[in-house]
Design an enzyme around this catalytic site. Sequence first.
Site, mmCIF file in Angstrom:
data_model
loop_
_atom_site.group_PDB
_atom_site.id
_atom_site.type_symbol
_atom_site.label_atom_id
_atom_site.label_comp_id
_atom_site.label_asym_id
_atom_site.label_seq_id
_atom_site.Cartn_x
_atom_site.Cartn_y
_atom_site.Cartn_z
ATOM 1 C CB VAL A 78 -23.002 2.571 0.137
ATOM 2 C CG1 VAL A 78 -23.768 3.260 -0.978
ATOM 3 C CG2 VAL A 78 -23.840 2.525 1.413
ATOM 4 C CB ALA B 257 -1.018 5.171 -0.137
ATOM 5 C CB SER C 223 -8.802 6.404 -1.074
ATOM 6 O OG SER C 223 -9.959 5.626 -1.293
ATOM 7 C CG PHE C 224 -7.833 1.779 -5.116
ATOM 8 C CD1 PHE C 224 -6.673 2.321 -5.631
ATOM 9 C CD2 PHE C 224 -7.787 0.531 -4.524
ATOM 10 C CE1 PHE C 224 -5.478 1.623 -5.563
ATOM 11 C CE2 PHE C 224 -6.593 -0.177 -4.451
ATOM 12 C CZ PHE C 224 -5.434 0.368 -4.967
ATOM 13 N NE ARG C 225 -14.483 6.446 -0.445
ATOM 14 C CZ ARG C 225 -13.644 5.801 0.361
ATOM 15 N NH1 ARG C 225 -12.359 6.084 0.372
ATOM 16 N NH2 ARG C 225 -14.080 4.866 1.167
ATOM 17 C CG ASP D 2 -1.999 -0.974 1.196
ATOM 18 O OD1 ASP D 2 -2.365 -1.376 0.074
ATOM 19 O OD2 ASP D 2 -2.513 -1.366 2.263
ATOM 20 C CB SER E 119 -12.750 1.102 6.802
ATOM 21 O OG SER E 119 -11.603 1.129 6.002
ATOM 22 N NE ARG E 120 -10.971 6.865 13.548
ATOM 23 C CZ ARG E 120 -10.232 6.841 14.647
ATOM 24 N NH1 ARG E 120 -9.890 5.700 15.209
ATOM 25 N NH2 ARG E 120 -9.846 7.978 15.201
HETATM 26 N N1 UDP Z 1 -15.913 1.226 -0.553
HETATM 27 C C1 UDP Z 1 -17.153 1.237 -1.158
HETATM 28 N N2 UDP Z 1 -18.278 1.256 -0.383
HETATM 29 C C2 UDP Z 1 -18.213 1.269 0.966
HETATM 30 C C3 UDP Z 1 -16.944 1.255 1.589
HETATM 31 C C4 UDP Z 1 -15.809 1.243 0.797
HETATM 32 O O1 UDP Z 1 -17.251 1.214 -2.379
HETATM 33 O O2 UDP Z 1 -19.276 1.296 1.585
HETATM 34 C C5 UDP Z 1 -14.714 1.222 -1.375
HETATM 35 C C6 UDP Z 1 -13.999 2.557 -1.285
HETATM 36 O O3 UDP Z 1 -14.495 3.486 -2.194
HETATM 37 C C7 UDP Z 1 -12.551 2.194 -1.541
HETATM 38 C C8 UDP Z 1 -12.461 0.771 -0.982
HETATM 39 O O4 UDP Z 1 -13.791 0.283 -0.888
HETATM 40 O O5 UDP Z 1 -12.260 2.192 -2.914
HETATM 41 C C9 UDP Z 1 -11.798 0.701 0.367
HETATM 42 O O6 UDP Z 1 -12.368 1.708 1.171
HETATM 43 P P1 UDP Z 1 -11.856 2.046 2.620
HETATM 44 O O7 UDP Z 1 -12.504 3.298 3.063
HETATM 45 O O8 UDP Z 1 -12.004 0.853 3.501
HETATM 46 O O9 UDP Z 1 -10.276 2.248 2.452
HETATM 47 P P2 UDP Z 1 -9.447 3.264 1.551
HETATM 48 O O10 UDP Z 1 -8.864 2.423 0.462
HETATM 49 O O11 UDP Z 1 -10.340 4.341 1.072
HETATM 50 O O12 UDP Z 1 -8.406 3.766 2.487
#
Ligand code: UDP
Length: 350
Positions: free
Chosen positions: A222, A240, A242-244, A98, A177-178
């Site tokens: 979600v 690092a 986030s893929f979000r 990561d 998540s946190r």
């Molecule tokens: N994610 C999602 N729906 C949720 C929770 C997480 O689609 O309800 C996706 C989020 O967008 C991310 C990945 O799962 O791409 C991991 O999310 P998390 O917040 O756990 O960790 P991050 O990678 O953002 O630190």
Amino acid sequence: MINKNIKEAIDNYKSCENTNCKCHEDVINHDLSPFKDGITKEQFDIAVTKGTKYQIIDRKVYRQKDCHFPSRCAGVEHYLVALAPKLPNMELVINTRDWPQINRAWGHQKVPVLSFSKTKDYYDIMYPAWSFWEGGPAISLYPTGIGRWDKHRLSISEAAEKWPWNEKKSQVFFRGSRTSEERDALILLSRSRPELVDAQYTKNQAWKSDADTLYAPPASEVSFEEHCKYKYLFNYRGVAASFRFKHLFLCKSLVFHVGNDWLEFFYPSLKPWVHYIPISPKANQEEIIKYIEYFQQNDSLATEIADRGFQQIWDNLTVKDVKCYWRKLLKNYAKLLKYEVKKDIDLIKV
Ligand code: UDP
């Protein structure tokens, strides 16, 4: 102030050339520039201790036998195998952890390691994350891991059509998540102002008790498509980057991006105030409220920025762009190797 920032950013903005992944070219030049005098075998041998060794020899791809995260390696190999027929011989170290590896400030020796995300403090060379194809975190909605950006582009943009701006809820939304405490301010704001913000912590693999979700039971996850119901979407760093981030733009919602330290290769192509709203990680709840209320009151400005953000990702982060970035990166990297790469018989063919 917000108005002035937007006006200035838009006045100074020049859109990038939308061919041949040119929008991202500067990132390759920047990341390879510390190695402009060439990469020696000695540097490579140090780099090998920081990631997974790959070779491309006679248009075939080889990898060291063990890979710490097999599905991440598979996500990377999808691109390497597709591109190898047109690539010169080379060897490279791909870090699938990561976090990046070669930190200037910590006095690490400058050696070439490819990582998906870094801050300015690192010499790591950014590559498109495995999760463009497969190997992203597995959550209940994506049990085999987040991947297939090609499919997400279609399904999320279709969801955006179902939720046009005027039908979206005028509320902030966040689920995750946190992985970083920077997210706490928004989660706490959601508890005091639920009509303004719906932000809740979900479980991740490290979850042990409600303490890990800031003393509330974990929320259900979600899907990205469901995010499109909301006008305002927040992005935060995790361990690092986030893929979000890239997914949020596809909803045609207004993206608020907190912090600007952690990067992926395509982040510099997105401009603050032009494509998204930058927020300081130190912003307290009152400041966050100020931003949200500003855009609630300036709805047409919000939708313009949301549309530009969508278009930038839609036009310049296609599957073709990702492949093009990999190709340019690898061709330019190979030119820097100062020694003849010899086939390592301990590697396996992928
Ligand atoms: N994610 C999602 N729906 C949720 C929770 C997480 O689609 O309800 C996706 C989020 O967008 C991310 C990945 O799962 O791409 C991991 O999310 P998390 O917040 O756990 O960790 P991050 O990678 O953002 O630190």
